[in-house]
Enzyme design. Structure first.
Site, short mmCIF file in Angstrom:
data_model
loop_
_atom_site.label_atom_id
_atom_site.label_comp_id
_atom_site.label_asym_id
_atom_site.label_seq_id
_atom_site.Cartn_x
_atom_site.Cartn_y
_atom_site.Cartn_z
N GLU A 34 0.86 -1.18 0.00
CA GLU A 34 0.00 0.00 0.00
C GLU A 34 0.90 1.23 0.00
O GLU A 34 1.81 1.34 0.84
CB GLU A 34 -0.90 0.01 1.24
N ARG A 260 4.95 -12.88 9.61
CA ARG A 260 5.77 -11.69 9.45
C ARG A 260 6.87 -11.72 10.50
O ARG A 260 6.73 -12.32 11.57
CB ARG A 260 4.94 -10.41 9.57
N LYS A 270 3.66 1.07 10.49
CA LYS A 270 3.72 2.32 9.72
C LYS A 270 3.23 3.50 10.55
O LYS A 270 3.76 4.61 10.46
CB LYS A 270 2.90 2.19 8.44
#
Length: 551
Positions: A34, A260, A270
């Protein structure tokens, strides 16, 4: 790469089984970031996985931007992500945006409405949460769930035309409000975002598809065979399959989830990275203390070291935090092979060689790499006055101290041996300079009958190049700064994560290109700052050994 060289993990085993069975004749993956921030070290794992699989199995990997949230996205991030992927050494088979498919996505939504599989809902966000139920209690049907196909088509068209305010209506899938999987309780497929200017489509759209609707369709339209996602999407997989099972599309990719990896002594959220930038704790997204690929690149990490790190931590189904020492070991090993050696004095102390002629300067030779003769050599200027590092001298010390002491003899790297005869101090008692004598018969050989304490580095005071050296360290003082929910992660910022010193360098470093790497002998690995190219600034990439591990 031979079969024996390929990394192994459960995803590659699935792919090999699919190829062996004839389910797929070629492999097609994608990396779908994204564009709402810069990529970080966690994204590198996905990049190396997706592009690496495509390379190893003669397949293809697309770069596709998940650009369905225009309020948080920016063209700056798009360009930064493209640069990072190429910097890591990969090239995409196709460059796509989810927005490329907005018209098709809209038409698929219309198809779901026509099949009675989607409806326009007037509940606001709070009401949706109330109706959704809990993990132990089923949800309740929306009062708008049984609208007719005609009414839903009419309302959805009017949503697209901008007739309704943000939040007034959503398009929801009609699945099962009693499902134990919360993601199947009539999830939203579209929401209204009026007034947003999209970086690709401008103001053409005022409704935007949700990720869970966009993702499977984008994969299918691109012919993706294996859609590799992190574990948080495991519970979303039934919705991924539901979407593809209920629209007219031939391709049905297989979604596979992997864990992850976070990295110790940093944060990779983020939202938190944006906080670090906006609150001024770092200089920007490319601050060399940041875990972003831009920050790691500017600090001096190489693409090879990042790829090596990803290979070392592997791909598993178990969430884990990678040790910072693993990342640092990867860059040490890479630069130990490739970085030329240079001398740099980070805390200069003047040395006067009293028995060396005042008007003399000679040129000595030092190897560029002690293990690689093919890298050649460079010239070193030697003169009466030198700089040594202040930490390399003590007036008195025990035998364990292997550097210069009063009355002790050491070798100057690639030069002569010297003995400290006298210490000169200023009025405050601070050591100002050392008066030493050298043995002219010790160039390239040790003195007979005398034992040297050690070897220290130096630079000629006449030829030295002044420079700013930035000593970067870990950004946080604890391995998991966001692990304590009762304390803000900012509380664990390392006040010593950056120290700036004015150093003296050997002359060859003046011509270093921005981004060039060196081992400063006995100090660590350094890189000329690529952003501050108008002046001589070197960043410490990593020390010669893991001091944190010892601590």
């Amino acid at each position: 790469m031979t079969d024996n060289d390929k990394p192994t993990n459960f995803i590659r085993q699935i792919i090999e089984d699919d190829l062996a069975s004839g389910k797929h004749r070629s492999i097609h993956t994608r990396f779908p970031p994204e564009p709402n921030g810069y990529l970080h070290i966690g994204h590198a794992t996905s990049i190396v996985l997706n592009f690496g699989i495509a390379e190893d199995y003669d397949g293809k990997c697309n770069l596709r931007f998940d650009d369905t949230n225009p309020h948080k996205e920016d063209e700056e991030y798009v360009e930064a992500i493209k640069y990072d992927v190429r910097w890591l050494g990969y090239e995409w088979a196709g460059l796509y945006f989810a927005s490329d498919y907005f018209e098709q996505l809209y038409n698929f939504a219309v198809e779901l409405i026509g099949k009675g599989k989607a409806y326009v809902c007037d509940l606001n966000a709070d009401q949706v949460r109330e109706y959704r139920g809990t993990l132990t209690e089923p949800g309740k049907d929306s009062p708008y769930r049984e609208r007719s196909v005609e009414e839903n088509l009419n309302l959805f068209r009017r949503m697209r035309e901008g007739e309704f305010e943000d939040g007034a209506r959503t398009l929801r899938a009609k699945i099962d409000m009693s499902s134990p999987n919360m993601n199947l309780r009539d999830p939203a497929l579209y929401r209204i975002r009026r007034g947003a200017v999209h970086h690709q489509t401008g103001d053409q759209w005022c409704i935007y598809p949700m990720y869970d609707f966009t993702h499977p369709i984008s994969d299918a339209l691109e012919g993706i065979t294996h859609s590799l996602c992190t574990l948080e999407f495991e519970d979303h997989r039934p919705l991924y399959d539901w979407v593809l099972d209920n629209i007219s599309i031939d391709c049905h990719p297989r979604q596979i989830e992997f864990a992850r990896r976070t990295l110790e002594y940093t944060v990779t959220s983020k939202r938190k990275l944006i906080q670090l930038v906006e609150e001024g704790h770092v200089e920007g997204w490319d601050d060399p203390r940041m875990p972003t690929l831009a920050g790691l690149r500017r600090r001096g990490y190489t693409p090879a070291s990042i790829r090596d790190f990803c290979g070392r931590i592997g791909i598993t189904k178990s969430e884990a935090s990678a040790e910072m020492g693993v990342l640092e070991a990867a860059i040490r090993e890479d630069l130990d092979r490739t970085a030329p050696r240079r001398m740099a004095v980070l805390d200069p102390l003047r040395v006067v060689i009293t028995n060396y002629p005042e008007d003399q300067e000679e040129t000595l030779v030092g190897p560029n790499h002690p293990k690689d003769e093919s890298m050649g050599s460079r010239e070193l200027k030697f003169s009466r006055e030198l700089w040594i590092d202040r930490a390399d001298f003590r007036e008195e010390a025990n035998k364990k101290y292997k550097r210069l002491v009063t009355g002790g003899e050491v070798r100057l790297r690639n030069a002569y041996t010297i003995i400290c005869d006298k210490v000169i101090k200023d009025v405050s008692g601070e050591i100002k300079e050392l008066h030493c004598s050298y043995d002219p018969n010790t160039l390239g050989k040790n003195p007979e009958g005398r034992k040297l304490r050690g070897v220290i580095h130096w630079v000629s005071a006449l030829a030295a190049v002044p420079a700013e050296v930035r000593l970067y360290d870990r950004l946080f003082t604890v391995p998991a700064p966001d692990g304590l929910k009762d304390k803000p992660f900012q509380e664990f910022l390392n006040p010593d994560s950056l120290k700036v010193v004015q150093a003296m360098l050997e002359p060859a470093l003046a011509a270093a290109e921005p981004g060039a790497h060196f081992q400063f002998e006995r100090e660590g690995y350094f890189c000329r700052d690529s952003k501050l190219a108008d002046r001589l600034v070197f960043n410490r990439v990593v020390g010669l050994r893991d001091s944190w591990g010892k601590a």
